[in-house]
Design a protein around this motif. Sequence first.
Motif, PDB file in Angstrom:
ATOM      1  N   THR A 139      -0.672   1.205  45.456  1.00 10.89           N
ATOM      2  CA  THR A 139      -1.780   0.577  44.730  1.00 10.89           C
ATOM      3  C   THR A 139      -2.647  -0.240  45.671  1.00 10.89           C
ATOM      4  O   THR A 139      -3.882  -0.174  45.635  1.00 10.89           O
ATOM      5  CB  THR A 139      -1.230  -0.329  43.608  1.00 10.89           C
ATOM      6  N   ARG A 140      -2.016  -1.012  46.532  1.00  5.83           N
ATOM      7  CA  ARG A 140      -2.755  -1.820  47.505  1.00  5.83           C
ATOM      8  C   ARG A 140      -3.560  -0.919  48.448  1.00  5.83           C
ATOM      9  O   ARG A 140      -4.730  -1.186  48.729  1.00  5.83           O
ATOM     10  CB  ARG A 140      -1.784  -2.709  48.280  1.00  5.83           C
ATOM     11  N   GLU A 141      -2.940   0.139  48.921  1.00  4.82           N
ATOM     12  CA  GLU A 141      -3.631   1.069  49.815  1.00  4.82           C
ATOM     13  C   GLU A 141      -4.794   1.756  49.108  1.00  4.82           C
ATOM     14  O   GLU A 141      -5.882   1.932  49.691  1.00  4.82           O
ATOM     15  CB  GLU A 141      -2.646   2.113  50.331  1.00  4.82           C
ATOM     16  N   LEU A 142      -4.577   2.130  47.871  1.00  2.00           N
ATOM     17  CA  LEU A 142      -5.608   2.822  47.107  1.00  2.00           C
ATOM     18  C   LEU A 142      -6.804   1.909  46.844  1.00  2.00           C
ATOM     19  O   LEU A 142      -7.965   2.322  46.970  1.00  2.00           O
ATOM     20  CB  LEU A 142      -5.008   3.319  45.792  1.00  2.00           C
ATOM     21  N   MET A 143      -6.540   0.656  46.522  1.00  2.00           N
ATOM     22  CA  MET A 143      -7.624  -0.282  46.266  1.00  2.00           C
ATOM     23  C   MET A 143      -8.402  -0.577  47.546  1.00  2.00           C
ATOM     24  O   MET A 143      -9.633  -0.711  47.514  1.00  2.00           O
ATOM     25  CB  MET A 143      -7.069  -1.566  45.655  1.00  2.00           C
ATOM     26  N   SER A 145      -8.781   1.532  49.972  1.00  3.64           N
ATOM     27  CA  SER A 145      -9.561   2.740  50.200  1.00  3.64           C
ATOM     28  C   SER A 145     -10.815   2.760  49.330  1.00  3.64           C
ATOM     29  O   SER A 145     -11.896   3.152  49.784  1.00  3.64           O
ATOM     30  CB  SER A 145      -8.696   3.971  49.910  1.00  3.64           C
ATOM     31  N   LEU A 146     -10.681   2.297  48.093  1.00  4.24           N
ATOM     32  CA  LEU A 146     -11.828   2.237  47.189  1.00  4.24           C
ATOM     33  C   LEU A 146     -12.839   1.189  47.639  1.00  4.24           C
ATOM     34  O   LEU A 146     -14.038   1.308  47.380  1.00  4.24           O
ATOM     35  CB  LEU A 146     -11.362   1.932  45.763  1.00  4.24           C
ATOM     36  N   ALA A 147     -12.356   0.158  48.330  1.00  6.24           N
ATOM     37  CA  ALA A 147     -13.232  -0.931  48.775  1.00  6.24           C
ATOM     38  C   ALA A 147     -14.013  -0.565  50.028  1.00  6.24           C
ATOM     39  O   ALA A 147     -15.103  -1.087  50.262  1.00  6.24           O
ATOM     40  CB  ALA A 147     -12.418  -2.193  49.012  1.00  6.24           C
ATOM     41  N   GLY A 148     -13.462   0.319  50.869  1.00  9.63           N
ATOM     42  CA  GLY A 148     -14.187   0.722  52.062  1.00  9.63           C
ATOM     43  C   GLY A 148     -13.369   0.637  53.337  1.00  9.63           C
ATOM     44  O   GLY A 148     -12.234   0.141  53.351  1.00  9.63           O
ATOM     45  N   LEU A 149     -13.949   1.093  54.419  1.00 11.38           N
ATOM     46  CA  LEU A 149     -13.243   1.217  55.689  1.00 11.38           C
ATOM     47  C   LEU A 149     -12.731  -0.120  56.211  1.00 11.38           C
ATOM     48  O   LEU A 149     -11.619  -0.192  56.748  1.00 11.38           O
ATOM     49  CB  LEU A 149     -14.168   1.858  56.728  1.00 11.38           C
ATOM     50  N   ALA A 150     -13.494  -1.174  56.058  1.00  7.41           N
ATOM     51  CA  ALA A 150     -13.071  -2.481  56.586  1.00  7.41           C
ATOM     52  C   ALA A 150     -11.782  -2.937  55.908  1.00  7.41           C
ATOM     53  O   ALA A 150     -10.862  -3.446  56.568  1.00  7.41           O
ATOM     54  CB  ALA A 150     -14.167  -3.520  56.369  1.00  7.41           C
ATOM     55  N   ALA A 151     -11.697  -2.751  54.607  1.00  6.61           N
ATOM     56  CA  ALA A 151     -10.490  -3.131  53.870  1.00  6.61           C
ATOM     57  C   ALA A 151      -9.311  -2.250  54.268  1.00  6.61           C
ATOM     58  O   ALA A 151      -8.176  -2.722  54.380  1.00  6.61           O
ATOM     59  CB  ALA A 151     -10.734  -3.037  52.364  1.00  6.61           C
ATOM     60  N   TYR A 158     -10.702  -8.441  50.778  1.00  6.12           N
ATOM     61  CA  TYR A 158     -11.370  -9.729  50.827  1.00  6.12           C
ATOM     62  C   TYR A 158     -12.048  -9.944  49.479  1.00  6.12           C
ATOM     63  O   TYR A 158     -12.480  -8.987  48.829  1.00  6.12           O
ATOM     64  CB  TYR A 158     -12.377  -9.738  51.968  1.00  6.12           C
ATOM     65  N   PHE A 159     -12.166 -11.193  49.059  1.00  4.04           N
ATOM     66  CA  PHE A 159     -12.637 -11.446  47.700  1.00  4.04           C
ATOM     67  C   PHE A 159     -14.045 -10.916  47.449  1.00  4.04           C
ATOM     68  O   PHE A 159     -14.376 -10.508  46.329  1.00  4.04           O
ATOM     69  CB  PHE A 159     -12.542 -12.942  47.371  1.00  4.04           C
ATOM     70  N   THR A 160     -14.895 -10.867  48.477  1.00  4.18           N
ATOM     71  CA  THR A 160     -16.254 -10.366  48.286  1.00  4.18           C
ATOM     72  C   THR A 160     -16.301  -8.855  48.068  1.00  4.18           C
ATOM     73  O   THR A 160     -17.328  -8.320  47.646  1.00  4.18           O
ATOM     74  CB  THR A 160     -17.131 -10.716  49.501  1.00  4.18           C
TER      75      THR A 160
END
Length: 256
Positions: A139-143, A145-151, A158-160
């Motif tokens: 779940t953490r990895e998937l989220m 991935s959905l947030a973008g390369l930096a995440a 990151y909260f932003t």
Amino acid sequence: MNRPLMSYVKTATVTHYMTDKIGFAGSQATPDIASIASKLSSASEKTQLLYVRELSGAGEPGWNILKEFLLGRREEGANAVDGKAYQVLLKAKSEAIAVFLATYFPNGVVPLPSVQAEDFAKLQKLLAALDFQAADQLTRELMCSLAGLAAVQRKWLYFTEVDGLPIEELQAIDKLWMVYSEGKFGFSIQRAIWLGLGKNWDKMWPKIGWKNDKNWTRYPGQFTWDLTAPRGHLPLSNQLRGVRTMEKLLSHPAWD
């Protein structure tokens, strides 16, 4: 063509009668599955979960009733009862049940989004198998991935970045957790607890088992990776990264 539910009820009744007469059922009483089958669809969700547990121990007659129950609910949208019934059938030692699941529910009872479908299918498989620790990590990895390369590179959100998470995919993650945890786990469950406590984090953390007195629960050994955990205990999301990300997540438009 599938037999109607009442034909399975008759089969279950005969099986129950023969078990009583022959006496090979063991020390535990066989549940009255004919009566359960007649009430299953109309009972409350809490009672339905109890019925599913009873049917799980009734062997093939109970499995067949759960099979018909799932078929009858395919257009209704999966809930915790569907997830529990699917989990029971997944463990059933029956070739016929295995064929049924492969035919009608090849990926589970929750429809998956088209984006990153392979990862969502893997998450559904882990949750259906009650492998909550592996599911939490995915779940953490998937989220990320959905947030973008930096995440993805830093391996946490990151909260932003939270506001940018797509609604459909975030709802799908939450749905999977709720359906396969008997309604105990998920972001929306955590949100309901948070709101019920007046958004008080000091009350929130011990309520969901993330803090004991003044001590934070240590990852991973002190967390509870099964259904004995407190309601809202999982997924962990960014528990180790402070309040701001968690607050953003529980305030996401996905829950409006």
